[in-house]
Design an enzyme around this catalytic site. Structure first.
Site, PDB file in Angstrom:
ATOM      1  N   ASP A  33      30.588  22.319  34.945  1.00 49.53           N
ATOM      2  CA  ASP A  33      31.377  23.353  35.740  1.00 49.53           C
ATOM      3  C   ASP A  33      32.318  22.621  36.524  1.00 49.53           C
ATOM      4  O   ASP A  33      31.875  21.465  36.987  1.00 49.53           O
ATOM      5  CB  ASP A  33      30.574  24.513  36.353  1.00 49.53           C
ATOM      6  CG  ASP A  33      31.282  25.680  36.802  1.00 49.53           C
ATOM      7  OD1 ASP A  33      30.730  26.709  36.405  1.00 49.53           O
ATOM      8  OD2 ASP A  33      32.211  25.819  37.517  1.00 49.53           O
ATOM      9  N   ASN A  34      33.454  22.967  36.916  1.00 51.24           N
ATOM     10  CA  ASN A  34      34.457  22.305  37.686  1.00 51.24           C
ATOM     11  C   ASN A  34      34.384  22.807  39.111  1.00 51.24           C
ATOM     12  O   ASN A  34      35.199  22.368  40.095  1.00 51.24           O
ATOM     13  CB  ASN A  34      35.914  22.301  37.272  1.00 51.24           C
ATOM     14  CG  ASN A  34      36.327  23.422  37.153  1.00 51.24           C
ATOM     15  OD1 ASN A  34      35.902  24.540  37.661  1.00 51.24           O
ATOM     16  ND2 ASN A  34      37.648  23.735  36.900  1.00 51.24           N
ATOM     17  N   ASN A  37      35.742  28.155  40.799  1.00 51.65           N
ATOM     18  CA  ASN A  37      35.309  29.362  41.218  1.00 51.65           C
ATOM     19  C   ASN A  37      33.561  29.796  41.364  1.00 51.65           C
ATOM     20  O   ASN A  37      33.016  30.753  41.150  1.00 51.65           O
ATOM     21  CB  ASN A  37      35.698  30.485  40.291  1.00 51.65           C
ATOM     22  CG  ASN A  37      36.051  31.887  40.896  1.00 51.65           C
ATOM     23  OD1 ASN A  37      35.926  32.019  41.925  1.00 51.65           O
ATOM     24  ND2 ASN A  37      35.868  32.853  39.972  1.00 51.65           N
ATOM     25  N   SER A 127      36.531  39.615  25.416  1.00 52.52           N
ATOM     26  CA  SER A 127      36.667  40.541  26.309  1.00 52.52           C
ATOM     27  C   SER A 127      37.153  41.858  25.364  1.00 52.52           C
ATOM     28  O   SER A 127      38.128  41.700  24.451  1.00 52.52           O
ATOM     29  CB  SER A 127      37.545  40.310  27.243  1.00 52.52           C
ATOM     30  OG  SER A 127      38.291  41.468  28.151  1.00 52.52           O
ATOM     31  N   TYR A 152      46.389  36.313  30.809  1.00 53.75           N
ATOM     32  CA  TYR A 152      44.766  36.174  30.750  1.00 53.75           C
ATOM     33  C   TYR A 152      44.223  36.954  29.337  1.00 53.75           C
ATOM     34  O   TYR A 152      43.556  36.204  28.607  1.00 53.75           O
ATOM     35  CB  TYR A 152      44.114  37.000  31.880  1.00 53.75           C
ATOM     36  CG  TYR A 152      42.797  37.479  31.557  1.00 53.75           C
ATOM     37  CD1 TYR A 152      41.488  36.417  31.609  1.00 53.75           C
ATOM     38  CD2 TYR A 152      42.252  38.737  31.307  1.00 53.75           C
ATOM     39  CE1 TYR A 152      40.129  36.675  31.193  1.00 53.75           C
ATOM     40  CE2 TYR A 152      40.942  39.200  30.987  1.00 53.75           C
ATOM     41  CZ  TYR A 152      39.944  38.086  30.889  1.00 53.75           C
ATOM     42  OH  TYR A 152      38.697  38.407  30.677  1.00 53.75           O
ATOM     43  N   LYS A 156      42.294  35.410  25.713  1.00 52.43           N
ATOM     44  CA  LYS A 156      41.311  35.795  24.930  1.00 52.43           C
ATOM     45  C   LYS A 156      41.684  35.924  23.409  1.00 52.43           C
ATOM     46  O   LYS A 156      40.948  35.658  22.416  1.00 52.43           O
ATOM     47  CB  LYS A 156      40.705  36.968  25.285  1.00 52.43           C
ATOM     48  CG  LYS A 156      40.091  36.655  26.807  1.00 52.43           C
ATOM     49  CD  LYS A 156      39.047  35.748  26.706  1.00 52.43           C
ATOM     50  CE  LYS A 156      38.456  35.349  28.272  1.00 52.43           C
ATOM     51  NZ  LYS A 156      37.486  34.208  28.333  1.00 52.43           N
ATOM     52  N   TYR A 180      33.054  41.389  25.695  1.00 53.29           N
ATOM     53  CA  TYR A 180      32.224  42.173  26.857  1.00 53.29           C
ATOM     54  C   TYR A 180      33.229  43.009  27.146  1.00 53.29           C
ATOM     55  O   TYR A 180      34.456  43.199  27.664  1.00 53.29           O
ATOM     56  CB  TYR A 180      32.266  41.067  27.963  1.00 53.29           C
ATOM     57  CG  TYR A 180      31.596  39.708  27.874  1.00 53.29           C
ATOM     58  CD1 TYR A 180      30.825  39.436  26.767  1.00 53.29           C
ATOM     59  CD2 TYR A 180      31.955  38.719  28.865  1.00 53.29           C
ATOM     60  CE1 TYR A 180      30.239  38.180  26.596  1.00 53.29           C
ATOM     61  CE2 TYR A 180      31.465  37.489  28.606  1.00 53.29           C
ATOM     62  CZ  TYR A 180      30.721  37.119  27.671  1.00 53.29           C
ATOM     63  OH  TYR A 180      30.252  35.726  27.460  1.00 53.29           O
ATOM     64  N   ASN A 182      32.725  45.642  30.801  1.00 55.70           N
ATOM     65  CA  ASN A 182      32.830  45.444  32.287  1.00 55.70           C
ATOM     66  C   ASN A 182      31.550  45.107  32.828  1.00 55.70           C
ATOM     67  O   ASN A 182      30.301  45.783  33.150  1.00 55.70           O
ATOM     68  CB  ASN A 182      33.324  46.478  33.323  1.00 55.70           C
ATOM     69  CG  ASN A 182      34.909  46.730  32.775  1.00 55.70           C
ATOM     70  OD1 ASN A 182      35.372  46.949  31.752  1.00 55.70           O
ATOM     71  ND2 ASN A 182      35.491  46.591  33.924  1.00 55.70           N
TER      72      ASN A 182
HETATM   73  C1  UD1 Z   1      39.598  43.867  33.560  1.00 57.79           C
HETATM   74  C2  UD1 Z   1      39.528  43.562  31.878  1.00 57.79           C
HETATM   75  C3  UD1 Z   1      38.343  42.906  31.486  1.00 57.79           C
HETATM   76  C4  UD1 Z   1      38.552  41.462  32.390  1.00 57.79           C
HETATM   77  C5  UD1 Z   1      38.530  41.656  33.698  1.00 57.79           C
HETATM   78  C6  UD1 Z   1      38.662  40.633  34.517  1.00 57.79           C
HETATM   79  C7  UD1 Z   1      40.256  45.699  30.581  1.00 57.79           C
HETATM   80  C8  UD1 Z   1      39.661  46.643  29.857  1.00 57.79           C
HETATM   81  N1  UD1 Z   1      39.261  44.983  31.256  1.00 57.79           N
HETATM   82  O1  UD1 Z   1      38.592  44.625  33.796  1.00 57.79           O
HETATM   83  O2  UD1 Z   1      38.255  42.583  30.101  1.00 57.79           O
HETATM   84  O3  UD1 Z   1      37.248  40.476  32.011  1.00 57.79           O
HETATM   85  O4  UD1 Z   1      39.731  42.547  34.058  1.00 57.79           O
HETATM   86  O5  UD1 Z   1      39.116  40.552  35.914  1.00 57.79           O
HETATM   87  O6  UD1 Z   1      41.213  45.087  30.517  1.00 57.79           O
HETATM   88  N2  UD1 Z   1      39.197  49.580  40.621  1.00 57.79           N
HETATM   89  C9  UD1 Z   1      39.288  50.500  41.637  1.00 57.79           C
HETATM   90  N3  UD1 Z   1      39.412  49.683  42.739  1.00 57.79           N
HETATM   91  C10 UD1 Z   1      39.480  48.597  43.015  1.00 57.79           C
HETATM   92  C11 UD1 Z   1      38.932  47.831  42.015  1.00 57.79           C
HETATM   93  C12 UD1 Z   1      38.848  48.306  40.840  1.00 57.79           C
HETATM   94  O7  UD1 Z   1      39.471  51.621  41.580  1.00 57.79           O
HETATM   95  O8  UD1 Z   1      39.401  47.939  44.387  1.00 57.79           O
HETATM   96  C13 UD1 Z   1      39.044  50.215  39.380  1.00 57.79           C
HETATM   97  C14 UD1 Z   1      40.082  49.957  38.232  1.00 57.79           C
HETATM   98  O9  UD1 Z   1      41.334  50.634  38.603  1.00 57.79           O
HETATM   99  C15 UD1 Z   1      39.608  50.112  36.960  1.00 57.79           C
HETATM  100  C16 UD1 Z   1      37.904  49.880  37.445  1.00 57.79           C
HETATM  101  O10 UD1 Z   1      37.853  50.087  38.673  1.00 57.79           O
HETATM  102  O11 UD1 Z   1      39.671  51.343  36.506  1.00 57.79           O
HETATM  103  C17 UD1 Z   1      37.350  48.325  36.983  1.00 57.79           C
HETATM  104  O12 UD1 Z   1      38.238  47.467  37.585  1.00 57.79           O
HETATM  105  P1  UD1 Z   1      38.011  46.012  37.549  1.00 57.79           P
HETATM  106  O13 UD1 Z   1      36.450  45.754  38.047  1.00 57.79           O
HETATM  107  O14 UD1 Z   1      39.205  45.230  38.158  1.00 57.79           O
HETATM  108  O15 UD1 Z   1      37.846  45.699  35.880  1.00 57.79           O
HETATM  109  P2  UD1 Z   1      39.197  45.943  34.766  1.00 57.79           P
HETATM  110  O16 UD1 Z   1      40.221  45.925  35.265  1.00 57.79           O
HETATM  111  O17 UD1 Z   1      38.399  47.024  33.842  1.00 57.79           O
END
Ligand code: UD1
Length: 341
Positions: A33-34, A37, A127, A152, A156, A180, A182
């Site tokens: 690992d570098n 993060n 993903s 990103y 993938k 994966y 979420n």
């Molecule tokens: C996305 C990608 C996933 C990737 C990840 C990396 C898709 C379907 N998924 O996940 O493959 O590994 O990014 O970062 O493309 N939300 C809020 N408020 C916040 C943060 C998030 O409402 O402050 C909501 C988002 O709108 C979303 C959900 O929570 O509906 C999940 O968001 P997040 O955890 O960022 O993951 P994804 O965007 O689904």
């Protein structure tokens, strides 16, 4: 003798949980690992849980000489799990070359060296983002791949294709691509978990930091989607469940005599939860309120996506089993521990 596995990105969030499960299952682990993060203290957490300290190499997989040295110093590696990658969707739009360089070069270096050092197989972290906005849910592995909406996401898709092309060219290796949904939560011991640097972009770390008072308020990105409560729907999978799937995939890939050279599995629960439902789950599980407000939609967000995990359930014999309330409890225990430091 224990089978030796290289875990790239092994001090990261999903990587560290997978190292724990690999060691629990009797594998010997080498991590590279570098620390871009994550930090080396994660190794202490892994040791605290398993009683075993994995070999740790601080280095960058985009440097092929570093990998040569690693394989020479740690002979007999049979399998690789490749977690080493940049993963922030928004950042990838700002810094596309960083994403293409890190994610593609890392994979190509590993593939290149596998035959030379006798490594039989590689499990790749993919993903559900490869499906884009699905036409139907739940989504299985035969669904069409949609054009990526971020660099990103594109890495993938391209990485999956690189693996398939390489194996099709006759390279003597096997691969399992794990898509994966979420991943959320933390190890129930609270020894390891997600450690986002700066302001979290993902929902659960933002939520737990808000509950801890580090952030003032969580913004729900949109409540006008075509979903029952108007917020987006995702398939949230417990990180320990996810980690266990890697161990099963590794065993299948290395020990399976007549499995295909490339296999693809969705890893999800099969159940979609909205943002508001996830907040409710957290509050129910912990008794802690999460101040939140409804804000505008986030650019690039998918409305709803959840997995059809039938193939993983039947072929791998793996099923996500941790109830989401328990996952939220674990996420909170981890946040409380991190906040104290
Ligand atoms: C996305 C990608 C996933 C990737 C990840 C990396 C898709 C379907 N998924 O996940 O493959 O590994 O990014 O970062 O493309 N939300 C809020 N408020 C916040 C943060 C998030 O409402 O402050 C909501 C988002 O709108 C979303 C959900 O929570 O509906 C999940 O968001 P997040 O955890 O960022 O993951 P994804 O965007 O689904």
């Amino acid at each position: 003798m224990k089978t030796k596995i290289l875990v790239t990105g092994g001090t990261g969030y999903i990587g560290s949980h997978t190292v724990v499960e690999l060691q629990n299952a009797g594998y010997e682990v080498v991590i590279i690992d570098n620390l871009s993060n994550s930090n080396a203290a994660v190794i202490d957490g892994i040791e605290a849980i398993t009683g075993i300290r994995p070999v740790f190499v601080e280095g960058d997989c985009t440097d092929i000489n570093t990998l040569h040295e690693l394989f020479k110093a740690n002979p007999g590696i049979k399998g690789i799990i490749n977690f080493a990658a940049s993963k922030a969707v928004g950042e990838s739009v700002q810094k596309p070359l960083l994403y293409y360089r890190n994610n593609l070069n890392t994979l190509m270096n590993l593939l290149d060296l596998m035959p030379e050092y006798g490594v039989k197989g590689i499990v790749f972290s993919s993903s559900c983002t490869v499906y884009g906005e699905p036409d139907v849910n739940p989504i299985d592995e035969t669904a069409p791949i949609k054009p990526a909406t971020s660099p990103y996401g594109n890495t993938k898709q391209v990485c999956e294709e690189i693996i398939e092309d390489y194996i099709r060219s006759g390279a003597p290796i096997k691969s399992i691509l794990l898509r994966y949904f979420n991943p959320i939560g933390a190890h129930p011991s609270a020894e390891i978990g997600e450690l986002p640097l700066g302001v979290p972009q993902n929902l659960v770390p933002y939520l737990t930091q808000t509950a801890a008072g580090i952030r003032k308020e969580l913004t729900v990105f949109g409540d006008d989607y075509n979903t029952p409560d108007g917020s987006c729907i995702r398939d949230y999978i417990d990180v320990v469940d996810l980690a266990k799937a890697h161990v099963i995939a590794m065993k299948r890939m290395l020990d399976g005599e007549d499995t295909d050279a490339v296999e693809i599995f969705n890893l999800g629960t099969g159940r979609g939860l909205s943002v508001l439902e996830l907040i409710a789950s957290f509050e129910r599980a912990t008794g802690v309120k999460v101040p939140h407000k409804i804000g505008p939609r986030r650019a690039g967000d998918i409305e709803k996506i959840w997995a059809d995990p039938k193939k993983a359930n039947e072929v791998l014999g793996w099923t996500a089993s941790v109830p989401v309330d328990e996952t939220m409890k674990n996420a909170w225990a981890w946040q409380c521990k991190v906040s104290k430091h």
